[in-house]
Motif scaffolding. Structure first.
Motif, mmCIF file in Angstrom:
data_model
loop_
_atom_site.group_PDB
_atom_site.id
_atom_site.type_symbol
_atom_site.label_atom_id
_atom_site.label_comp_id
_atom_site.label_asym_id
_atom_site.label_seq_id
_atom_site.Cartn_x
_atom_site.Cartn_y
_atom_site.Cartn_z
ATOM 1 N N ALA A 114 0.772 -1.253 -0.062
ATOM 2 C CA ALA A 114 0.016 0.023 0.059
ATOM 3 C C ALA A 114 0.897 1.244 0.100
ATOM 4 O O ALA A 114 2.010 1.249 0.750
ATOM 5 C CB ALA A 114 -0.889 0.047 1.046
ATOM 6 N N ARG A 115 0.331 2.310 -0.611
ATOM 7 C CA ARG A 115 1.235 3.472 -0.594
ATOM 8 C C ARG A 115 1.033 4.228 0.709
ATOM 9 O O ARG A 115 2.171 4.840 1.187
ATOM 10 C CB ARG A 115 0.570 4.604 -1.845
ATOM 11 N N GLU A 116 -0.066 3.832 1.206
ATOM 12 C CA GLU A 116 -0.412 4.474 2.753
ATOM 13 C C GLU A 116 -1.503 3.635 3.311
ATOM 14 O O GLU A 116 -2.416 3.137 2.526
ATOM 15 C CB GLU A 116 -0.494 5.777 2.678
ATOM 16 N N PHE A 117 -1.307 3.571 4.521
ATOM 17 C CA PHE A 117 -2.348 2.874 5.289
ATOM 18 C C PHE A 117 -2.463 3.269 6.505
ATOM 19 O O PHE A 117 -1.478 3.531 7.356
ATOM 20 C CB PHE A 117 -2.009 1.325 5.342
ATOM 21 N N PRO A 118 -3.816 3.540 7.059
ATOM 22 C CA PRO A 118 -4.128 4.214 8.396
ATOM 23 C C PRO A 118 -3.858 3.222 9.570
ATOM 24 O O PRO A 118 -3.933 2.153 9.588
ATOM 25 C CB PRO A 118 -5.504 4.570 8.541
ATOM 26 N N GLU A 119 -2.966 3.970 10.689
ATOM 27 C CA GLU A 119 -2.581 2.990 11.881
ATOM 28 C C GLU A 119 -3.760 2.432 12.522
ATOM 29 O O GLU A 119 -3.427 1.327 13.259
ATOM 30 C CB GLU A 119 -1.427 3.881 12.592
ATOM 31 N N ASP A 120 -4.869 2.927 12.462
ATOM 32 C CA ASP A 120 -5.869 2.808 13.476
ATOM 33 C C ASP A 120 -6.835 1.892 12.602
ATOM 34 O O ASP A 120 -7.942 1.374 13.135
ATOM 35 C CB ASP A 120 -6.743 3.971 13.490
ATOM 36 N N HIS A 121 -6.424 1.345 11.331
ATOM 37 C CA HIS A 121 -7.086 0.240 10.760
ATOM 38 C C HIS A 121 -6.948 -1.019 11.402
ATOM 39 O O HIS A 121 -5.911 -1.435 11.955
ATOM 40 C CB HIS A 121 -6.779 0.168 9.391
ATOM 41 N N GLU A 122 -8.130 -2.045 11.326
ATOM 42 C CA GLU A 122 -7.922 -3.214 12.100
ATOM 43 C C GLU A 122 -6.861 -4.105 11.480
ATOM 44 O O GLU A 122 -6.073 -4.959 12.242
ATOM 45 C CB GLU A 122 -9.335 -4.011 12.021
ATOM 46 N N LEU A 123 -6.853 -4.035 10.075
ATOM 47 C CA LEU A 123 -5.543 -4.951 9.519
ATOM 48 C C LEU A 123 -4.021 -4.163 9.983
ATOM 49 O O LEU A 123 -3.235 -5.224 10.493
ATOM 50 C CB LEU A 123 -5.483 -4.755 8.117
ATOM 51 N N TYR A 124 -4.060 -3.264 10.099
ATOM 52 C CA TYR A 124 -2.809 -2.538 10.327
ATOM 53 C C TYR A 124 -2.368 -2.935 12.153
ATOM 54 O O TYR A 124 -1.402 -3.478 12.515
ATOM 55 C CB TYR A 124 -2.473 -1.229 10.281
ATOM 56 N N ARG A 125 -3.561 -2.859 12.940
ATOM 57 C CA ARG A 125 -3.418 -3.193 14.216
ATOM 58 C C ARG A 125 -2.936 -4.617 14.517
ATOM 59 O O ARG A 125 -2.058 -4.985 15.223
ATOM 60 C CB ARG A 125 -4.484 -2.949 15.127
ATOM 61 N N PHE A 126 -3.587 -5.391 13.722
ATOM 62 C CA PHE A 126 -3.206 -6.756 13.505
ATOM 63 C C PHE A 126 -1.732 -7.147 13.284
ATOM 64 O O PHE A 126 -1.119 -8.016 13.845
ATOM 65 C CB PHE A 126 -4.162 -7.841 12.603
#
Length: 383
Positions: A114-126
């Motif tokens: 991903a070019r960018e991805f939100p840190e509060d997204h469930e996938l990012y936290r996982f």
């Protein structure tokens, strides 16, 4: 597995060689670099018999990703799915639970680019807790690829002196694909020789467009007209249009002029050798001199470029810079009115500008001062 950046990424590759894989990897940054880094894990696993599948979420409906991850049996070969354009999933948070359920059996592993991805997204936290996040382009300027350069040279049994490495990185810019391509060329050019020299870099590296045009002014002021003509020939040979080269020189010297104006307000800037101190002083001075909005030529360039640019002011006073714009006016006329060959016209400009270094400015009314003195940007004359 938490966040893996820079040299720590090697650990992920080593773990992959031991079949110790995370269920989810998120590579955040430039697509070419993300694909290259993820490809190292894929190639290691492909050698070990894993199945590799690729999907681009910009072309395939993201709703189909959970089903793709769920396909295949528990006892089949290990599967790794590379999903490009992963930023699409940031707009579809409802898909995260389905994706994580598909990954839970452990037979499939998702590498999300991903070019960018939100840190509060469930996938990012996982990924932060049980997978791996690989952030790219954490640094700007020549430091961005420093670790990558050292790692690649070591793998090839090559080395570079620090000054040569800095010179190489200053040429290739911040495009990852260009960096990799030019590094391969330099390594091949060095042949059996272990140490890569500056001559190797100068012989084969094609500078990134912005870096090459910026470098022309640097080369002229630092090495002289002959070296600048050599770089000019390379630019022309690679199809660079003379008007673009001329415009780049105009921008270069306009930026140098603005920087000289700041240095005249705060002379300690010229003597500052610590980049961080320079950056802080520059930031404050820009707000002080231009309270509304600083010129884009200064505000939109990385401070490190200005930090390096200031060295030319040791030999070129602010009072002399207007004469460079007079020379640019002559260059423009030589190209557009007199139809001179580009190399001849630019070389005349190089000679004149280099002659200005270290000299006192010509006085008004001097017989040596050109008749069109004052034809500066914004005056209604010139370009």
């Amino acid at each position: 597995m938490p966040v893996f950046a820079g040299l720590h990424f090697r650990r992920l590759v080593e773990l992959a060689r031991k079949d110790r894989l995370a269920p989810l990897y998120i590579f955040v940054g430039e697509p070419a670099e993300a694909r290259d880094k993820a490809g190292r894990i894929l190639s290691v696993q492909e050698e070990r018999g894993a199945l590799i599948e690729r999907v681009d979420l910009a072309e395939t409906p993201p709703d189909t990703l959970p089903a793709l991850l769920s396909s295949g049996g528990l006892f089949g070969p290990r599967r790794l799915v590379l999903a490009a354009s992963g930023e699409v999933l940031s707009e579809r948070p409802e898909l995260a639970p389905e994706i994580l359920r598909a990954l839970s059996p452990g037979g499939v592993h998702l590498l999300l680019l991903a070019r960018e991805f939100p840190e509060d997204h469930e996938l990012y936290r996982f990924a932060e807790e049980k997978g791996a996040v690989v952030p790219l382009a954490l640094q700007k300027g020549r430091a961005r690829f420093l670790n990558e350069l050292a790692e690649r040279l070591s793998a090839e049994g090559k080395s570079m002196e620090r000054t040569v490495a800095e010179y190489f990185l200053s040429l290739v810019g911040e495009d990852y694909a260009h960096f990799r391509n030019e590094l391969e060329k330099v390594i091949l050019h060095a042949g059996e020789r272990e140490t890569i020299r500056r001559e190797d870099v100068e012989a084969v590296v094609v500078p990134a467009e912005e870096a090459a045009l910026f470098l022309l002014g640097d080369t002229l002021l630092e090495k002289g007209p002959e070296a600048a003509r050599g770089l000019l020939r390379r630019l022309l040979d690679h199809g660079e249009a003379p008007p673009r080269i001329e415009a780049a020189l105009f921008t270069y010297f306009k930026r140098l002029w603005l920087l000289a104006h700041l240095v005249s307000r705060r002379p300690e800037l010229l003597r500052e050798r610590n980049f961080e101190n320079f950056r802080r002083t520059l930031e404050n001075l820009l707000k002080e001199v231009w309270t509304d909005k600083p010129p884009a030529l200064l505000s939109r360039v990385h401070p490190y470029a200005l930090f390096r640019l200031k060295r030319h002011l040791d030999n070129l006073s602010e009072e002399r810079i207007p004469e460079i714009f007079e020379a640019l006016y002559e260059l423009d006329a030589a190209l557009k009115r007199d139809f001179q060959a580009p190399e001849r016209a630019f070389y005349s400009f190089f000679l004149r500008v280099y002659h200005l270094r270290g000299r006192a400015p010509l006085k008004e009314g001097s017989a040596d001062r050109p008749a069109f003195a004052g034809a500066l940007p914004g005056s209604g004359r010139g370009f």
